[in-house]
Every structure is written in C-alpha cells, then in structure tokens.
Design a protein around this motif. Sequence first.
Motif, mmCIF file in Angstrom:
data_model
loop_
_atom_site.group_PDB
_atom_site.id
_atom_site.type_symbol
_atom_site.label_atom_id
_atom_site.label_comp_id
_atom_site.label_asym_id
_atom_site.label_seq_id
_atom_site.Cartn_x
_atom_site.Cartn_y
_atom_site.Cartn_z
ATOM 1 N N SER A 23 37.556 35.595 35.729
ATOM 2 C CA SER A 23 38.692 34.675 35.774
ATOM 3 C C SER A 23 38.218 33.238 35.623
ATOM 4 N N LYS A 24 37.107 32.914 36.263
ATOM 5 C CA LYS A 24 36.549 31.559 36.134
ATOM 6 C C LYS A 24 36.064 31.316 34.708
ATOM 7 N N LEU A 25 35.403 32.309 34.135
ATOM 8 C CA LEU A 25 34.871 32.168 32.779
ATOM 9 C C LEU A 25 35.983 31.994 31.748
ATOM 10 N N PHE A 26 37.115 32.676 31.966
ATOM 11 C CA PHE A 26 38.236 32.598 31.027
ATOM 12 C C PHE A 26 39.229 31.501 31.391
ATOM 13 N N ASN A 38 44.793 41.195 44.669
ATOM 14 C CA ASN A 38 43.643 42.093 44.621
ATOM 15 C C ASN A 38 42.707 41.675 43.496
ATOM 16 N N PRO A 39 41.429 41.425 43.793
ATOM 17 C CA PRO A 39 40.471 41.041 42.750
ATOM 18 C C PRO A 39 40.017 42.245 41.936
ATOM 19 N N GLY A 40 40.915 42.695 41.058
ATOM 20 C CA GLY A 40 40.610 43.829 40.199
ATOM 21 C C GLY A 40 41.227 43.644 38.833
ATOM 22 N N ALA A 41 40.900 44.534 37.915
ATOM 23 C CA ALA A 41 41.334 44.398 36.521
ATOM 24 C C ALA A 41 42.854 44.425 36.368
ATOM 25 N N THR A 42 43.528 45.289 37.133
ATOM 26 C CA THR A 42 44.982 45.397 37.008
ATOM 27 C C THR A 42 45.658 44.080 37.382
ATOM 28 N N ASN A 43 45.190 43.450 38.440
ATOM 29 C CA ASN A 43 45.799 42.179 38.854
ATOM 30 C C ASN A 43 45.436 41.057 37.889
ATOM 31 N N VAL A 44 44.218 41.067 37.367
ATOM 32 C CA VAL A 44 43.830 40.064 36.374
ATOM 33 C C VAL A 44 44.723 40.176 35.143
ATOM 34 N N LEU A 45 45.107 41.399 34.794
ATOM 35 C CA LEU A 45 45.993 41.620 33.653
ATOM 36 C C LEU A 45 47.340 40.929 33.861
ATOM 37 N N ARG A 46 47.762 40.772 35.109
ATOM 38 C CA ARG A 46 49.027 40.105 35.406
ATOM 39 C C ARG A 46 48.998 38.621 35.023
ATOM 40 N N GLY A 48 48.157 37.675 32.211
ATOM 41 C CA GLY A 48 48.486 37.649 30.789
ATOM 42 C C GLY A 48 47.267 37.597 29.896
ATOM 43 N N ASN A 49 46.092 37.474 30.498
ATOM 44 C CA ASN A 49 44.841 37.385 29.734
ATOM 45 C C ASN A 49 44.195 38.771 29.656
ATOM 46 N N LYS A 50 44.446 39.465 28.551
ATOM 47 C CA LYS A 50 43.945 40.832 28.391
ATOM 48 C C LYS A 50 42.420 40.876 28.284
ATOM 49 N N LYS A 51 41.836 39.848 27.660
ATOM 50 C CA LYS A 51 40.379 39.828 27.507
ATOM 51 C C LYS A 51 39.693 39.736 28.864
ATOM 52 N N ALA A 52 40.246 38.912 29.739
ATOM 53 C CA ALA A 52 39.674 38.768 31.082
ATOM 54 C C ALA A 52 39.809 40.079 31.849
ATOM 55 N N ALA A 53 40.938 40.749 31.685
ATOM 56 C CA ALA A 53 41.165 42.020 32.380
ATOM 57 C C ALA A 53 40.194 43.088 31.883
ATOM 58 N N ILE A 54 39.988 43.148 30.575
ATOM 59 C CA ILE A 54 39.058 44.129 30.005
ATOM 60 C C ILE A 54 37.634 43.851 30.459
ATOM 61 N N ALA A 55 37.264 42.567 30.459
ATOM 62 C CA ALA A 55 35.922 42.190 30.908
ATOM 63 C C ALA A 55 35.719 42.562 32.373
ATOM 64 N N GLY A 191 60.009 52.381 45.611
ATOM 65 C CA GLY A 191 60.371 51.978 44.252
ATOM 66 C C GLY A 191 60.105 50.520 43.962
ATOM 67 N N LYS A 192 59.149 49.920 44.677
ATOM 68 C CA LYS A 192 58.857 48.496 44.520
ATOM 69 C C LYS A 192 57.498 48.229 43.868
ATOM 70 N N GLU A 193 56.818 49.271 43.474
ATOM 71 C CA GLU A 193 55.476 49.103 42.913
ATOM 72 C C GLU A 193 55.539 48.492 41.516
ATOM 73 N N SER A 194 54.633 47.536 41.246
ATOM 74 C CA SER A 194 54.572 46.895 39.934
ATOM 75 C C SER A 194 53.985 47.851 38.904
ATOM 76 N N ARG A 195 54.538 47.818 37.721
ATOM 77 C CA ARG A 195 54.034 48.657 36.633
ATOM 78 C C ARG A 195 52.915 47.946 35.886
ATOM 79 N N ILE A 196 52.134 48.697 35.150
ATOM 80 C CA ILE A 196 51.042 48.147 34.362
ATOM 81 C C ILE A 196 51.595 47.147 33.342
ATOM 82 N N GLY A 197 50.996 45.955 33.325
ATOM 83 C CA GLY A 197 51.409 44.933 32.381
ATOM 84 C C GLY A 197 52.436 43.959 32.905
ATOM 85 N N SER A 198 52.931 44.163 34.139
ATOM 86 C CA SER A 198 53.890 43.226 34.711
ATOM 87 C C SER A 198 53.210 41.898 35.008
#
Length: 202
Positions: A23-26, A38-46, A48-55, A191-198
């Motif tokens: 996150s700092k690098l991007f 949560n410091p994980g890929a799914t939350n980083v994806l939130r 909007g930076n897909k490259k950071a999430a993949i990394a 029924g309150k869980e966030s979906r992938i990509g939200s």
Amino acid sequence: MNTVWMTVAAYLIGSISFAVICSKLFGIADPRTYGSKNPGATNVLRSGNKKAAIATLIGDAAKGWLAVWLAIYFQDKLGIGDATIALVAIAVFLGHLWPVFFRFVGGKGVATAAGVLLGLDIWLGVATLVTWLVVAFAFRYSSLAALVAAVFAPFYYGLLFGVEPQLFAVFAMSALLLFRHSKNISNLIAGKESRIGSKKGK
C-alpha cells in the motif's frame, strides 16, 4: 537448537505485512484504516488498486511458501524432523496473524495459509485453492470461500498423506482461520458481508 531458530525465523518472515508495504509502495491508504481494516489482499482490493491487491496476495502467499520450502530443503542437512516442519508452518502463519513488526496487528491469514499448503505439497495447495476459487466465483464472498477451504484443507491432507505432524499444523491453521473469520461468519448470517470487489465504504 535448529528447531528453535528455524521456528523463530519463520515467525519473523510471517511478520512481514505485504498489505501495508505494498500500500505504501503504490501510494494508497493503509489498509488498516478502511473497509474491514484487515491488512490483507481482499481489503487492499477495496482501495480500487488491483495491482496493489495482487502484489499483496503474491507476497503473503510467497512468505508462507518460502518458510516451509526452506525447512523442507534443509531438513536432511540440518537433521530436523517432520515435527519441525510442522512448527515452521504454524510459526509463519502466526507471524502473519500477529506480526511483531506491526504491533501484532495482522491479517486473517488466507493467502499465507495457501502458501504454506503449497510449500507442504503442491497438490495439497492446488486442491485447497481450487476449493477457494469455486466458492469465491460462485458466491463472490472471499470470507465464505476461505471458510470452506479451511474446512477442507485438513481433509485433503489426510487423504493424501494420512496422519503426520504436518496434519496437526494444517488443523491448527484451519481452526485459527475460522476464529479470525468469526465476525465474517456473523456478517454472512446477517447478510451484511461485503462481496469481492466492493469499495471502501461497503
């Protein structure tokens, strides 16, 4: 003595939080400040930076794989047994959950657990990843996919290798994954869980 220092080294490797570093690098916000915090890929994806999430995903998985691979690679040279490999697997996972470098505030461990499983055996890792992918694509809930994969991982290991020290390590990781996802379980039921990509606010 080899068991001690290898276990400690694995914990330190696991303590490297790629979600925060990437996150700092991007140039995006600290993942501990938005979304699920949560410091994980799914939350980083939130963010909007897909490259950071993949990394982040690759980094967290790679550290789990590396720690286990090193233990297996040096097993004969250092005279360590399967119990040490099991301890290394748990240690790198615990490092991710409670990282000493980040005030013991870590992620939920899905990617790191996947890396550990791939390190233990490629087919074990592939079977668990396929399980995650099928559930994730079908329902678009990362947490649900992680929960189902966590339940099946020990079953896959037992089916492939029977009862070995590493099986107990896989059981322990699965139990911790379920524990770390307790809030997600409640959200799924409500029924309150966030979906992938939200996005951040969802």
